[in-house]
Design a protein around this motif. Structure first.
Motif, PDB file in Angstrom:
ATOM      1  N   GLN A 108      26.348  54.550  22.332  1.00 23.20           N
ATOM      2  CA  GLN A 108      26.152  54.132  23.557  1.00 23.20           C
ATOM      3  C   GLN A 108      26.702  53.540  24.741  1.00 23.20           C
ATOM      4  O   GLN A 108      26.736  54.335  25.207  1.00 23.20           O
ATOM      5  N   THR A 109      27.718  52.933  24.250  1.00 19.75           N
ATOM      6  CA  THR A 109      29.090  52.847  25.263  1.00 19.75           C
ATOM      7  C   THR A 109      29.625  54.076  25.595  1.00 19.75           C
ATOM      8  O   THR A 109      30.028  53.917  27.022  1.00 19.75           O
ATOM      9  N   PHE A 110      29.938  54.879  24.762  1.00 21.07           N
ATOM     10  CA  PHE A 110      30.845  55.914  25.138  1.00 21.07           C
ATOM     11  C   PHE A 110      29.600  56.858  25.726  1.00 21.07           C
ATOM     12  O   PHE A 110      30.777  57.336  26.633  1.00 21.07           O
ATOM     13  N   LEU A 111      28.352  57.272  26.033  1.00 26.23           N
ATOM     14  CA  LEU A 111      27.646  57.476  26.414  1.00 26.23           C
ATOM     15  C   LEU A 111      27.896  57.359  27.981  1.00 26.23           C
ATOM     16  O   LEU A 111      27.820  57.859  29.105  1.00 26.23           O
ATOM     17  N   PHE A 112      27.788  56.021  28.280  1.00 29.38           N
ATOM     18  CA  PHE A 112      27.821  55.352  29.519  1.00 29.38           C
ATOM     19  C   PHE A 112      29.067  55.578  29.996  1.00 29.38           C
ATOM     20  O   PHE A 112      28.742  56.193  31.756  1.00 29.38           O
ATOM     21  N   LEU A 113      29.661  55.414  29.624  1.00 32.82           N
ATOM     22  CA  LEU A 113      31.582  55.438  30.472  1.00 32.82           C
ATOM     23  C   LEU A 113      31.609  57.304  30.741  1.00 32.82           C
ATOM     24  O   LEU A 113      32.106  57.389  31.160  1.00 32.82           O
ATOM     25  N   LEU A 114      30.795  58.302  29.571  1.00 31.04           N
ATOM     26  CA  LEU A 114      30.917  59.525  29.975  1.00 31.04           C
ATOM     27  C   LEU A 114      30.159  59.347  30.912  1.00 31.04           C
ATOM     28  O   LEU A 114      31.117  60.584  32.265  1.00 31.04           O
ATOM     29  N   PHE A 115      28.961  59.428  30.965  1.00 28.98           N
ATOM     30  CA  PHE A 115      28.114  59.409  32.660  1.00 28.98           C
ATOM     31  C   PHE A 115      29.148  58.927  33.822  1.00 28.98           C
ATOM     32  O   PHE A 115      28.556  59.482  34.680  1.00 28.98           O
ATOM     33  N   ALA A 116      29.317  57.526  33.193  1.00 29.02           N
ATOM     34  CA  ALA A 116      30.328  56.761  34.793  1.00 29.02           C
ATOM     35  C   ALA A 116      31.330  57.604  35.346  1.00 29.02           C
ATOM     36  O   ALA A 116      31.299  57.860  36.769  1.00 29.02           O
ATOM     37  N   GLY A 117      31.633  58.184  34.336  1.00 28.93           N
ATOM     38  CA  GLY A 117      33.124  59.173  34.271  1.00 28.93           C
ATOM     39  C   GLY A 117      33.095  60.799  35.040  1.00 28.93           C
ATOM     40  O   GLY A 117      33.695  60.529  36.229  1.00 28.93           O
ATOM     41  N   ALA A 163      33.207  66.888  36.940  1.00 23.22           N
ATOM     42  CA  ALA A 163      31.676  66.596  37.034  1.00 23.22           C
ATOM     43  C   ALA A 163      30.497  67.143  36.509  1.00 23.22           C
ATOM     44  O   ALA A 163      30.156  66.353  35.483  1.00 23.22           O
ATOM     45  N   LEU A 164      30.594  68.207  36.689  1.00 25.90           N
ATOM     46  CA  LEU A 164      29.713  69.128  35.972  1.00 25.90           C
ATOM     47  C   LEU A 164      30.145  69.062  34.413  1.00 25.90           C
ATOM     48  O   LEU A 164      29.229  69.296  33.818  1.00 25.90           O
ATOM     49  N   ALA A 165      31.257  69.760  34.392  1.00 19.04           N
ATOM     50  CA  ALA A 165      31.742  69.567  32.671  1.00 19.04           C
ATOM     51  C   ALA A 165      31.319  68.443  31.973  1.00 19.04           C
ATOM     52  O   ALA A 165      31.421  67.956  30.733  1.00 19.04           O
ATOM     53  N   LEU A 166      31.881  66.973  32.120  1.00 19.78           N
ATOM     54  CA  LEU A 166      31.244  65.623  31.523  1.00 19.78           C
ATOM     55  C   LEU A 166      29.735  65.244  31.611  1.00 19.78           C
ATOM     56  O   LEU A 166      29.383  64.495  31.057  1.00 19.78           O
ATOM     57  N   MET A 188      30.527  60.239  37.477  1.00 20.75           N
ATOM     58  CA  MET A 188      29.792  59.548  38.712  1.00 20.75           C
ATOM     59  C   MET A 188      31.433  59.692  39.916  1.00 20.75           C
ATOM     60  O   MET A 188      30.898  60.262  40.323  1.00 20.75           O
ATOM     61  N   ILE A 189      32.174  59.724  38.813  1.00 22.82           N
ATOM     62  CA  ILE A 189      33.462  58.728  40.045  1.00 22.82           C
ATOM     63  C   ILE A 189      34.085  60.394  40.059  1.00 22.82           C
ATOM     64  O   ILE A 189      35.015  59.880  41.362  1.00 22.82           O
ATOM     65  N   ALA A 190      34.071  61.076  38.867  1.00 18.09           N
ATOM     66  CA  ALA A 190      34.257  62.403  39.239  1.00 18.09           C
ATOM     67  C   ALA A 190      33.827  63.708  40.659  1.00 18.09           C
ATOM     68  O   ALA A 190      34.250  63.975  41.356  1.00 18.09           O
TER      69      ALA A 190
END
Length: 52
Positions: A3-12, A25-28, A14-16
């Protein structure tokens, strides 16, 4: 941990998107979506050990 990995992936993603990197952003986001569905499928198929 997953779940932490998923959170960081979606946060990345959003930042992108915030910084203007639309393709990244679309790829992440797509990778996070696929990983989230796979994680749900992994946890949804676990047997529940019920003890009465």
């Amino acid at each position: 941990m997953d779940q932490t990995f998923l959170f960081l992936l979606f946060a990345g993603a959003m930042i992108a998107g915030w910084t203007g990197r639309r393709g990244l952003a679309l790829a992440l986001f797509a990778a996070g979506l696929v990983a989230g569905i796979a994680d749900y499928g992994h946890h949804a198929t676990d047997a529940l050990p019920l003890s009465f």
